[in-house]
Design a protein around this motif. Structure first.
Motif, PDB file in Angstrom:
ATOM      1  N   MET A   1      48.855  75.879  80.308  1.00 27.72           N
ATOM      2  CA  MET A   1      49.057  74.470  80.650  1.00 27.72           C
ATOM      3  C   MET A   1      48.557  73.605  79.493  1.00 27.72           C
ATOM      4  O   MET A   1      47.499  73.870  78.928  1.00 27.72           O
ATOM      5  CB  MET A   1      48.298  74.118  81.930  1.00 27.72           C
ATOM      6  CG  MET A   1      48.555  72.705  82.429  1.00 27.72           C
ATOM      7  SD  MET A   1      47.787  72.376  84.037  1.00 27.72           S
ATOM      8  CE  MET A   1      46.059  72.504  83.629  1.00 27.72           C
ATOM      9  N   THR A   2      49.329  72.584  79.151  1.00 25.64           N
ATOM     10  CA  THR A   2      48.960  71.702  78.041  1.00 25.64           C
ATOM     11  C   THR A   2      47.730  70.885  78.406  1.00 25.64           C
ATOM     12  O   THR A   2      47.621  70.352  79.512  1.00 25.64           O
ATOM     13  CB  THR A   2      50.121  70.757  77.705  1.00 25.64           C
ATOM     14  OG1 THR A   2      51.271  71.527  77.406  1.00 25.64           O
ATOM     15  CG2 THR A   2      49.770  69.882  76.522  1.00 25.64           C
ATOM     16  N   ALA A   3      46.799  70.778  77.475  1.00 24.73           N
ATOM     17  CA  ALA A   3      45.582  69.998  77.710  1.00 24.73           C
ATOM     18  C   ALA A   3      45.920  68.525  77.872  1.00 24.73           C
ATOM     19  O   ALA A   3      46.843  68.011  77.225  1.00 24.73           O
ATOM     20  CB  ALA A   3      44.610  70.193  76.547  1.00 24.73           C
ATOM     21  N   PRO A   4      45.193  67.798  78.725  1.00 26.53           N
ATOM     22  CA  PRO A   4      45.439  66.357  78.888  1.00 26.53           C
ATOM     23  C   PRO A   4      45.253  65.617  77.572  1.00 26.53           C
ATOM     24  O   PRO A   4      44.387  65.963  76.765  1.00 26.53           O
ATOM     25  CB  PRO A   4      44.395  65.932  79.923  1.00 26.53           C
ATOM     26  CG  PRO A   4      44.011  67.179  80.631  1.00 26.53           C
ATOM     27  CD  PRO A   4      44.126  68.280  79.626  1.00 26.53           C
ATOM     28  N   LEU A   5      46.082  64.587  77.381  1.00 25.78           N
ATOM     29  CA  LEU A   5      46.019  63.770  76.171  1.00 25.78           C
ATOM     30  C   LEU A   5      45.265  62.474  76.461  1.00 25.78           C
ATOM     31  O   LEU A   5      45.616  61.735  77.384  1.00 25.78           O
ATOM     32  CB  LEU A   5      47.428  63.440  75.674  1.00 25.78           C
ATOM     33  CG  LEU A   5      47.526  62.465  74.490  1.00 25.78           C
ATOM     34  CD1 LEU A   5      46.838  63.038  73.250  1.00 25.78           C
ATOM     35  CD2 LEU A   5      48.986  62.121  74.203  1.00 25.78           C
ATOM     36  N   VAL A   6      44.243  62.199  75.654  1.00 23.59           N
ATOM     37  CA  VAL A   6      43.462  60.966  75.772  1.00 23.59           C
ATOM     38  C   VAL A   6      43.661  60.144  74.501  1.00 23.59           C
ATOM     39  O   VAL A   6      43.445  60.639  73.391  1.00 23.59           O
ATOM     40  CB  VAL A   6      41.959  61.266  75.949  1.00 23.59           C
ATOM     41  CG1 VAL A   6      41.166  59.961  76.063  1.00 23.59           C
ATOM     42  CG2 VAL A   6      41.725  62.133  77.174  1.00 23.59           C
ATOM     43  N   THR A   7      44.102  58.899  74.651  1.00 25.07           N
ATOM     44  CA  THR A   7      44.202  57.996  73.506  1.00 25.07           C
ATOM     45  C   THR A   7      42.966  57.109  73.459  1.00 25.07           C
ATOM     46  O   THR A   7      42.460  56.667  74.497  1.00 25.07           O
ATOM     47  CB  THR A   7      45.462  57.115  73.583  1.00 25.07           C
ATOM     48  OG1 THR A   7      45.475  56.417  74.828  1.00 25.07           O
ATOM     49  CG2 THR A   7      46.718  57.957  73.460  1.00 25.07           C
ATOM     50  N   ILE A   8      42.479  56.866  72.256  1.00 25.31           N
ATOM     51  CA  ILE A   8      41.264  56.077  72.033  1.00 25.31           C
ATOM     52  C   ILE A   8      41.637  54.863  71.182  1.00 25.31           C
ATOM     53  O   ILE A   8      42.102  55.015  70.054  1.00 25.31           O
ATOM     54  CB  ILE A   8      40.191  56.901  71.306  1.00 25.31           C
ATOM     55  CG1 ILE A   8      39.877  58.187  72.092  1.00 25.31           C
ATOM     56  CG2 ILE A   8      38.934  56.073  71.080  1.00 25.31           C
ATOM     57  CD1 ILE A   8      39.169  59.240  71.262  1.00 25.31           C
ATOM     58  N   LEU A   9      41.451  53.676  71.727  1.00 26.94           N
ATOM     59  CA  LEU A   9      41.729  52.446  70.990  1.00 26.94           C
ATOM     60  C   LEU A   9      40.436  51.668  70.846  1.00 26.94           C
ATOM     61  O   LEU A   9      39.922  51.089  71.814  1.00 26.94           O
ATOM     62  CB  LEU A   9      42.788  51.613  71.718  1.00 26.94           C
ATOM     63  CG  LEU A   9      43.087  50.243  71.113  1.00 26.94           C
ATOM     64  CD1 LEU A   9      43.557  50.354  69.667  1.00 26.94           C
ATOM     65  CD2 LEU A   9      44.150  49.508  71.958  1.00 26.94           C
ATOM     66  N   ASP A  10      39.872  51.677  69.642  1.00 26.46           N
ATOM     67  CA  ASP A  10      38.611  50.989  69.364  1.00 26.46           C
ATOM     68  C   ASP A  10      38.577  50.690  67.872  1.00 26.46           C
ATOM     69  O   ASP A  10      38.931  51.544  67.066  1.00 26.46           O
ATOM     70  CB  ASP A  10      37.421  51.874  69.769  1.00 26.46           C
ATOM     71  CG  ASP A  10      36.119  51.087  69.831  1.00 26.46           C
ATOM     72  OD1 ASP A  10      35.667  50.592  68.772  1.00 26.46           O
ATOM     73  OD2 ASP A  10      35.555  50.974  70.924  1.00 26.46           O
ATOM     74  N   ASP A  11      38.149  49.484  67.505  1.00 27.89           N
ATOM     75  CA  ASP A  11      38.170  49.120  66.092  1.00 27.89           C
ATOM     76  C   ASP A  11      36.967  49.646  65.318  1.00 27.89           C
ATOM     77  O   ASP A  11      36.871  49.438  64.106  1.00 27.89           O
ATOM     78  CB  ASP A  11      38.293  47.601  65.924  1.00 27.89           C
ATOM     79  CG  ASP A  11      37.069  46.858  66.436  1.00 27.89           C
ATOM     80  OD1 ASP A  11      36.303  47.452  67.231  1.00 27.89           O
ATOM     81  OD2 ASP A  11      36.882  45.695  66.052  1.00 27.89           O
ATOM     82  N   GLU A  12      36.032  50.339  65.982  1.00 29.98           N
ATOM     83  CA  GLU A  12      34.866  50.901  65.307  1.00 29.98           C
ATOM     84  C   GLU A  12      35.115  52.378  64.994  1.00 29.98           C
ATOM     85  O   GLU A  12      35.174  53.201  65.920  1.00 29.98           O
ATOM     86  CB  GLU A  12      33.625  50.751  66.165  1.00 29.98           C
ATOM     87  CG  GLU A  12      33.234  49.295  66.451  1.00 29.98           C
ATOM     88  CD  GLU A  12      31.947  49.197  67.240  1.00 29.98           C
ATOM     89  OE1 GLU A  12      30.945  49.791  66.788  1.00 29.98           O
ATOM     90  OE2 GLU A  12      31.958  48.561  68.295  1.00 29.98           O
ATOM     91  N   PRO A  13      35.250  52.760  63.705  1.00 26.79           N
ATOM     92  CA  PRO A  13      35.525  54.158  63.344  1.00 26.79           C
ATOM     93  C   PRO A  13      34.485  55.137  63.885  1.00 26.79           C
ATOM     94  O   PRO A  13      34.842  56.257  64.295  1.00 26.79           O
ATOM     95  CB  PRO A  13      35.513  54.130  61.812  1.00 26.79           C
ATOM     96  CG  PRO A  13      35.845  52.720  61.448  1.00 26.79           C
ATOM     97  CD  PRO A  13      35.228  51.883  62.514  1.00 26.79           C
ATOM     98  N   ILE A  15      32.775  54.991  66.654  1.00 23.54           N
ATOM     99  CA  ILE A  15      32.996  55.245  68.079  1.00 23.54           C
ATOM    100  C   ILE A  15      34.224  56.126  68.270  1.00 23.54           C
ATOM    101  O   ILE A  15      34.217  57.067  69.081  1.00 23.54           O
ATOM    102  CB  ILE A  15      33.131  53.918  68.848  1.00 23.54           C
ATOM    103  CG1 ILE A  15      31.760  53.238  68.918  1.00 23.54           C
ATOM    104  CG2 ILE A  15      33.682  54.157  70.257  1.00 23.54           C
ATOM    105  CD1 ILE A  15      31.756  51.927  69.648  1.00 23.54           C
ATOM    106  N   ARG A  16      35.292  55.845  67.514  1.00 23.47           N
ATOM    107  CA  ARG A  16      36.483  56.690  67.616  1.00 23.47           C
ATOM    108  C   ARG A  16      36.145  58.136  67.276  1.00 23.47           C
ATOM    109  O   ARG A  16      36.570  59.072  67.971  1.00 23.47           O
ATOM    110  CB  ARG A  16      37.590  56.176  66.691  1.00 23.47           C
ATOM    111  CG  ARG A  16      38.120  54.813  67.048  1.00 23.47           C
ATOM    112  CD  ARG A  16      39.488  54.562  66.434  1.00 23.47           C
ATOM    113  NE  ARG A  16      39.485  54.686  64.974  1.00 23.47           N
ATOM    114  CZ  ARG A  16      39.221  53.692  64.133  1.00 23.47           C
ATOM    115  NH1 ARG A  16      38.885  52.495  64.612  1.00 23.47           N
ATOM    116  NH2 ARG A  16      39.270  53.860  62.824  1.00 23.47           N
ATOM    117  N   SER A  17      35.402  58.331  66.210  1.00 27.12           N
ATOM    118  CA  SER A  17      35.044  59.684  65.782  1.00 27.12           C
ATOM    119  C   SER A  17      34.165  60.374  66.821  1.00 27.12           C
ATOM    120  O   SER A  17      34.379  61.547  67.154  1.00 27.12           O
ATOM    121  CB  SER A  17      34.326  59.618  64.434  1.00 27.12           C
ATOM    122  OG  SER A  17      33.932  60.905  64.020  1.00 27.12           O
ATOM    123  N   MET A  18      33.180  59.653  67.350  1.00 31.47           N
ATOM    124  CA  MET A  18      32.275  60.220  68.349  1.00 31.47           C
ATOM    125  C   MET A  18      33.027  60.658  69.602  1.00 31.47           C
ATOM    126  O   MET A  18      32.840  61.770  70.117  1.00 31.47           O
ATOM    127  CB  MET A  18      31.202  59.198  68.717  1.00 31.47           C
ATOM    128  CG  MET A  18      30.239  59.643  69.796  1.00 31.47           C
ATOM    129  SD  MET A  18      28.993  58.371  70.178  1.00 31.47           S
ATOM    130  CE  MET A  18      30.035  57.070  70.864  1.00 31.47           C
TER     131      MET A  18
END
Length: 233
Positions: A1-13, A15-18
């Motif tokens: 089964m394909t893993a769920p996809l989570v999109t991250i929208l944040d202007d702080e790199p 936080i996105r990386s974490m």
């Protein structure tokens, strides 16, 4: 089964990386964006299971984006924001967000909230994709309400959770406590006001008389009852 996809929208790199690292370690697929325009362009080809959205974006109002996502995308929408006031949380939930996480946060909490939300979606009784009641059809695969004339009205993922709860329990009292337990979220003013708004919007979309609704009845001090006759397919 394909893993769920989570999109991250944040202007702080950072936080996105974490978040991307924590989610990847937990078995999720991720896509990260620093600007709303990049995020919206990706949605033309990607279908996320969960959207994490910061409210303070450099190129678009985050609340407006949350509202559009809730109505059009059908994904779970979780706000991640430094705005900690109760009114900010209430507004976000009223506009269709499924959850609200305040910065700073532990990424483990975000992972846990996402898992809990997806478990609730999967564990709720699935009677079918379309419910028919009193001249209406609710299409939960496309998040569309359709009347007998074929006129279509979209509803959000959060509104759909409430509508499905009513349609799967017709003519039974549903208390606020039961709604909170089933739909998740912290009990309190934010949750209560979000439910009031979602039910009000559902009544409007079902063309109910706000002073004397026929389908979604308020039992003051107890909860709600859905009075329609429902069939599923």
């Amino acid at each position: 089964m394909t893993a769920p996809l989570v999109t991250i929208l944040d202007d702080e790199p950072a936080i996105r990386s974490m978040l991307s690292d924590a989610l990847s370690e937990a078995g999720f697929r991720t896509l990260s964006f620093g600007r709303a325009t990049e995020f919206e362009a990706a949605l033309k080809t990607a279908t996320p299971d969960v959207c994490l959205v910061d409210l303070s974006l450099p190129d678009k109002d985050g609340l407006t984006l949350v509202h559009r996502l809730a109505l059009e995308q059908g994904a779970t929408v979780i706000i991640i924001s430094g705005r900690a006031q109760v009114q900010d949380r209430v507004t976000g939930l009223e506009l269709g967000a499924d959850d609200y996480i305040i910065k700073p946060f532990d990424p483990a909490e975000v992972v846990a909230r996402i898992r809990a939300r997806l478990r609730r979606d999967q564990s709720q009784p699935q009677s079918g994709n379309t419910a028919r009641f009193n001249g209406w059809s609710a299409h939960f695969d496309s998040y569309i309400l359709e009347n007998e004339a074929g006129e279509e009205t979209p509803f959000s993922h959060a509104e759909g959770e409430v509508l499905r709860l009513f349609l799967e329990r017709p003519k039974r009292l549903i208390s606020r406590a039961a709604m909170q337990e089933t739909l998740g979220g912290a009990a309190g003013e934010s949750f209560d006001r979000a439910m009031d708004v979602r039910i009000s919007r559902l009544r409007t979309k079902l063309r109910e008389d706000p002073k004397n609704p026929r389908l979604i009845k308020t039992i003051y001090g107890a909860g709600y009852i859905f009075l329609g006759d429902v069939s599923w397919n």
